[in-house]
Design a protein around this motif. Structure first.
Motif, mmCIF file in Angstrom:
data_model
loop_
_atom_site.group_PDB
_atom_site.id
_atom_site.type_symbol
_atom_site.label_atom_id
_atom_site.label_comp_id
_atom_site.label_asym_id
_atom_site.label_seq_id
_atom_site.Cartn_x
_atom_site.Cartn_y
_atom_site.Cartn_z
ATOM 1 N N PHE A 1 -22.089 18.509 -6.670
ATOM 2 C CA PHE A 1 -21.179 18.072 -5.618
ATOM 3 C C PHE A 1 -21.589 16.708 -5.060
ATOM 4 N N PHE A 2 -22.887 16.464 -4.996
ATOM 5 C CA PHE A 2 -23.390 15.154 -4.581
ATOM 6 C C PHE A 2 -22.906 14.084 -5.564
ATOM 7 N N HIS A 3 -22.985 14.388 -6.857
ATOM 8 C CA HIS A 3 -22.526 13.457 -7.888
ATOM 9 C C HIS A 3 -21.009 13.287 -7.848
ATOM 10 N N ARG A 4 -20.298 14.373 -7.592
ATOM 11 C CA ARG A 4 -18.838 14.302 -7.626
ATOM 12 C C ARG A 4 -18.271 13.460 -6.496
ATOM 13 N N ILE A 5 -18.787 13.639 -5.287
ATOM 14 C CA ILE A 5 -18.265 12.823 -4.183
ATOM 15 C C ILE A 5 -18.695 11.371 -4.372
#
Length: 226
Positions: A154-158
């Motif tokens: 999720f850190f990478h996706r945002i």
């Protein structure tokens, strides 16, 4: 819209937990009460024994959900970034101007969503915990393996969504990922400084100084590259 956002469920990587905490009332109590304890004691002072005492259960019951407190912190930080991504998507869905998208994104990172309610986790306490403790989730010897396993998705996706906005603003800018990761890290670090080490920053809790600083940081950087 608020009802939809209030009921957001973040699908955290299932290898982070042993049993999905949202699958039972005890599991929900574990993640909610752990937030309060970590906010109060910090990760150093937080233990499953203290959590068990707080929720009126046993350490063994908690270990059936999480292998250790590091995995619990990974769960909480993953939830935070997934929750933020949901809000970002909703907030910019009807915007076409990438400058406006970035303004919305910056305000979201600095101030959090306007809607600060969720039926599963308290976003206000979650934000405090992420601000003060999230670095401990990845500044470890296991980070390479955990990253490879997708624990930080999720850190990478945002980050990817924000980098795409940077490219929309200036397609020739060579460092969109670096700019975005600097922005994301700085918003957390400056929030920490404001609360605990105010001599490290000129920013103020009041007014729009925090927002204005990041507008200047991002938009001047991208403009200078044109």
């Amino acid at each position: 819209m608020d009802q939809i956002l209030n009921s957001i469920v973040v699908q955290v990587h299932d290898e982070i937990y042993l049993k999905n905490p949202l699958s039972s009332e005890l599991g929900k109590k574990i993640i909610n009460q752990s937030l309060e304890l970590i906010a109060e004691l910090g990760m150093e002072g937080f233990t499953f024994r203290k959590l068990a005492e707080k929720i009126g259960s046993t350490e063994g019951a908690i270990y059936r959900y999480f292998e250790n407190k590091h995995k619990l912190l990974l769960y909480l930080t993953a939830w935070y970034w997934g929750w933020m991504e949901h809000h970002l998507v909703f907030a910019i869905s009807n915007l076409n101007d990438p400058f406006e998208k970035m303004k919305v994104a910056i305000r979201l990172l600095v101030e959090g969503p306007e809607n600060k309610e969720n039926q599963y986790l308290d976003p206000v306490i979650l934000t405090q915990v992420v601000t003060e403790e999230s670095y401990k989730s990845f500044l470890t010897k296991e980070v390479d393996t955990e990253n490879k396993n997708g624990y930080f998705k999720f850190f990478h996706r945002i980050s990817k969504r924000l980098a795409d906005i940077v490219i929309e603003i200036n397609p020739t800018y060579p460092y969109p990922k670096t700019l975005v990761s600097t922005l994301m890290e700085s918003t957390l670090l400056q929030a920490f400084f404001l609360k605990h080490m105010p001599a490290m920053t000129e920013l103020s809790v009041k007014g729009n100084e925090k927002i204005d600083f990041y507008y200047e940081l991002v938009f001047k950087t991208l403009k200078d590259e044109n």
